[in-house]
Design an enzyme around this catalytic site. Sequence first.
Site, PDB file in Angstrom:
ATOM      1  N   GLY A 204       0.862  -1.201   0.039  1.00  0.00           N
ATOM      2  CA  GLY A 204       0.134   0.030  -0.021  1.00  0.00           C
ATOM      3  C   GLY A 204       0.873   1.280  -0.190  1.00  0.00           C
ATOM      4  O   GLY A 204       1.130   1.782   1.074  1.00  0.00           O
TER       5      GLY A 204
ATOM      6  N   GLU B  56      12.345  -4.941  -4.696  1.00  0.00           N
ATOM      7  CA  GLU B  56      11.054  -4.896  -5.799  1.00  0.00           C
ATOM      8  C   GLU B  56      11.649  -4.704  -7.116  1.00  0.00           C
ATOM      9  O   GLU B  56      11.231  -5.551  -8.362  1.00  0.00           O
ATOM     10  CB  GLU B  56       9.932  -3.803  -5.447  1.00  0.00           C
ATOM     11  CG  GLU B  56       8.807  -4.096  -6.648  1.00  0.00           C
ATOM     12  CD  GLU B  56       7.675  -3.165  -6.302  1.00  0.00           C
ATOM     13  OE1 GLU B  56       7.515  -2.756  -5.252  1.00  0.00           O
ATOM     14  OE2 GLU B  56       6.654  -3.204  -7.030  1.00  0.00           O
TER      15      GLU B  56
ATOM     16  N   SER C 114       0.959   3.676  -3.482  1.00  0.00           N
ATOM     17  CA  SER C 114       0.322   4.670  -4.286  1.00  0.00           C
ATOM     18  C   SER C 114      -1.024   5.151  -3.699  1.00  0.00           C
ATOM     19  O   SER C 114      -1.839   4.257  -3.064  1.00  0.00           O
ATOM     20  CB  SER C 114       0.150   3.971  -5.668  1.00  0.00           C
ATOM     21  OG  SER C 114       1.362   3.668  -5.994  1.00  0.00           O
TER      22      SER C 114
HETATM   23  C1  LIG Z   1       0.129  -3.388 -12.979  1.00  0.00           C
HETATM   24  C2  LIG Z   1       0.710  -2.181 -11.755  1.00  0.00           C
HETATM   25  C3  LIG Z   1       0.519  -2.675 -10.498  1.00  0.00           C
HETATM   26  C4  LIG Z   1       1.003  -1.723  -9.431  1.00  0.00           C
HETATM   27  N1  LIG Z   1       0.791  -2.242  -8.248  1.00  0.00           N
HETATM   28  C5  LIG Z   1       0.976  -1.490  -7.291  1.00  0.00           C
HETATM   29  C6  LIG Z   1       0.894  -2.075  -5.781  1.00  0.00           C
HETATM   30  O1  LIG Z   1       0.879  -3.191  -5.675  1.00  0.00           O
HETATM   31  N2  LIG Z   1       1.231  -0.986  -4.941  1.00  0.00           N
HETATM   32  C7  LIG Z   1       1.149   0.253  -5.057  1.00  0.00           C
HETATM   33  O2  LIG Z   1       1.507   0.978  -4.049  1.00  0.00           O
HETATM   34  N3  LIG Z   1       1.260   0.603  -6.500  1.00  0.00           N
HETATM   35  C8  LIG Z   1       1.329  -0.105  -7.363  1.00  0.00           C
HETATM   36  N4  LIG Z   1       1.317   0.366  -8.774  1.00  0.00           N
HETATM   37  C9  LIG Z   1       1.133   1.710  -8.908  1.00  0.00           C
HETATM   38  C10 LIG Z   1       2.505   2.293  -9.407  1.00  0.00           C
HETATM   39  O3  LIG Z   1       3.835   2.112  -8.593  1.00  0.00           O
HETATM   40  C11 LIG Z   1       2.419   3.886  -9.687  1.00  0.00           C
HETATM   41  O4  LIG Z   1       1.345   3.729 -10.970  1.00  0.00           O
HETATM   42  C12 LIG Z   1       3.716   4.438 -10.427  1.00  0.00           C
HETATM   43  O5  LIG Z   1       4.240   4.706  -9.119  1.00  0.00           O
HETATM   44  C13 LIG Z   1       3.090   5.849 -10.810  1.00  0.00           C
HETATM   45  O6  LIG Z   1       2.246   6.789  -9.992  1.00  0.00           O
HETATM   46  P1  LIG Z   1       0.886   7.413 -10.496  1.00  0.00           P
HETATM   47  O7  LIG Z   1       0.055   6.308 -11.522  1.00  0.00           O
HETATM   48  O8  LIG Z   1       0.247   8.032  -9.598  1.00  0.00           O
HETATM   49  O9  LIG Z   1       1.488   8.354 -11.764  1.00  0.00           O
HETATM   50  P2  LIG Z   1       2.248   9.714 -11.640  1.00  0.00           P
HETATM   51  O10 LIG Z   1       2.936   9.844 -10.374  1.00  0.00           O
HETATM   52  O11 LIG Z   1       1.059  10.805 -11.523  1.00  0.00           O
HETATM   53  O12 LIG Z   1       3.154   9.930 -12.880  1.00  0.00           O
HETATM   54  C14 LIG Z   1       2.410  10.237 -14.083  1.00  0.00           C
HETATM   55  C15 LIG Z   1       3.639  10.559 -14.969  1.00  0.00           C
HETATM   56  O13 LIG Z   1       4.586  11.651 -14.582  1.00  0.00           O
HETATM   57  C16 LIG Z   1       5.688  11.356 -14.295  1.00  0.00           C
HETATM   58  N5  LIG Z   1       6.421  12.051 -13.183  1.00  0.00           N
HETATM   59  C17 LIG Z   1       5.734  11.970 -12.101  1.00  0.00           C
HETATM   60  N6  LIG Z   1       6.505  12.878 -11.043  1.00  0.00           N
HETATM   61  C18 LIG Z   1       7.724  12.881 -11.804  1.00  0.00           C
HETATM   62  C19 LIG Z   1       8.941  13.482 -11.445  1.00  0.00           C
HETATM   63  N7  LIG Z   1       9.392  14.341 -10.368  1.00  0.00           N
HETATM   64  N8  LIG Z   1      10.158  13.677 -12.445  1.00  0.00           N
HETATM   65  C20 LIG Z   1       9.662  13.603 -13.787  1.00  0.00           C
HETATM   66  N9  LIG Z   1       8.578  12.664 -14.066  1.00  0.00           N
HETATM   67  C21 LIG Z   1       7.750  12.409 -13.188  1.00  0.00           C
HETATM   68  C22 LIG Z   1       5.709   9.933 -14.298  1.00  0.00           C
HETATM   69  O14 LIG Z   1       7.049   9.136 -14.593  1.00  0.00           O
HETATM   70  C23 LIG Z   1       4.642   9.332 -15.190  1.00  0.00           C
HETATM   71  O15 LIG Z   1       5.158   9.293 -16.456  1.00  0.00           O
HETATM   72  C24 LIG Z   1       0.801  -0.502  -9.784  1.00  0.00           C
HETATM   73  C25 LIG Z   1       0.908   0.194 -10.891  1.00  0.00           C
HETATM   74  C26 LIG Z   1       0.630  -0.697 -12.141  1.00  0.00           C
HETATM   75  C27 LIG Z   1       0.467  -0.168 -13.419  1.00  0.00           C
END
Ligand SMILES: Cc1cc2nc3c(=O)[nH]c(=O)nc-3n(C[C@H](O)[C@H](O)[C@H](O)COP(=O)(O)OP(=O)(O)OC[C@H]3O[C@@H](n4cnc5c(N)ncnc54)[C@H](O)[C@@H]3O)c2cc1C
Length: 387
Positions: free
Chosen positions: A133, A251, A135
């Site tokens: 947990g 991870e 995100s």
């Molecule tokens: C199949 C799958 C399984 C997952 N499982 C889990 C899980 O079990 N537990 C969990 O906690 N999460 C999980 N996640 C979440 C995953 O770790 C997040 O989707 C990821 O960390 C990105 O966060 P976000 O989706 O909020 O995108 P955002 O953080 O909003 O990012 C959107 C875009 O902006 C870019 N960006 C954001 N900040 C910056 C920065 N500072 N500099 C440059 N670029 C930036 C990112 O690279 C991305 O391209 C999962 C995701 C997927 C797709």
Amino acid sequence: MSGALSSLSMTAIPPEDEALRAPVRAFLAEALKDVPAPVRARSWSGYDGAFSRALGARGWLGITLPTEYGGGGRSAFARYVLVEEFLNAGAPVGSHWIADRQSGPLILKYGTEAQKRFHLPRICRGESFFCIGMSEPNAGSDLASVRTRAVKGADGWTLNGQKIWTTNAHHCQYMIALVRTSGEPEDRHKGLSQLIVDLSLPGVTVRPIEDLSGDSHFCEVFFDNVQLPADALIGAEGHGWEQVTAELAFERSGPERLFSSIVLFDEWLAFVRTEAGRTPSAVRLAGRIMGQLAPLRAMSLAVTRKVAEGGSPVVEAALVKDLGTGVEQLIPAAIADDLYGRAEGTPVPLELLLTLEYVTQVAPSFSLRGGTRDILRGMIARGLGLR
Ligand SMILES: Cc1cc2nc3c(=O)[nH]c(=O)nc-3n(C[C@H](O)[C@H](O)[C@H](O)COP(=O)(O)OP(=O)(O)OC[C@H]3O[C@@H](n4cnc5c(N)ncnc54)[C@H](O)[C@@H]3O)c2cc1C
């Protein structure tokens, strides 16, 4: 070797760990003989609790955890061999995956004696499954802005907030949640802690989210005044940031960051080996993919050595994940170009096409889950002293 590459030295798997390969391979060949490739392609997204328990009964879960807690007492290389075989075969390992890879080692490193005695044997038997947990809707990449909050009272913690994209939360018994225990989101890294949340408690709501392929493996999780006992805290209060950084290295470092398309690659290779499937351009593509996978595997083993030596290879793991997921994404795209560029009437096996369809649909997520490409590149730049 010196400088930037010195922490990625060539590494061999010790013979006693390599010896695990044959029995695991024999077990998998029998267990998966009737499972079609499009199903095997799901591998670490696939969920099968009974399969995990069968691995636990053979001592193949928690293999790096100490024997006194039910583990195998073996090195990170032993786990590397197991994971490589599981992924190559497309075994449905999603149920125990997170507990085996990171929750178990995290509990071992930061947990109290009581937490270790309770959780680790259950993880090793395949009875307890964990989810991550971290995100939240407004804190994915930017974990320091986590808003889910736990407030300490006389009898424990009261938890409120929301997590998202939580893989397999609907099947797991426990979540290790990154939460704010003091201060405000503006305080960033300060005031974050990790809590072990029993997902069966009143006030926890888990809602699966359907992905592009039609599978529902990740979820939204809501906490509405969830009452947690005092010993739900894992590690030190306020040290959540350091703990998740170490956890994310587990991870990101494993072979799963190279193998998400491997079942597809194998199916396609089998076709290219046939008279009908063999073309000069397909043979060149096979060589090109192998030429990228082989050095990545060597890098992944170098990271494993650092883990085996007790290190936390945060930057090296980011490097392997960034390059590895690039190749994992190249494979379905290049195979689609090959198959759909062929003369009409080429007899491509249906199972290969179905596997390609599934992997193509999920491939965009390979470079998101576990940390996005942009974030990893920022970490690599910091490791090179450029940020
Ligand atoms: C199949 C799958 C399984 C997952 N499982 C889990 C899980 O079990 N537990 C969990 O906690 N999460 C999980 N996640 C979440 C995953 O770790 C997040 O989707 C990821 O960390 C990105 O966060 P976000 O989706 O909020 O995108 P955002 O953080 O909003 O990012 C959107 C875009 O902006 C870019 N960006 C954001 N900040 C910056 C920065 N500072 N500099 C440059 N670029 C930036 C990112 O690279 C991305 O391209 C999962 C995701 C997927 C797709």
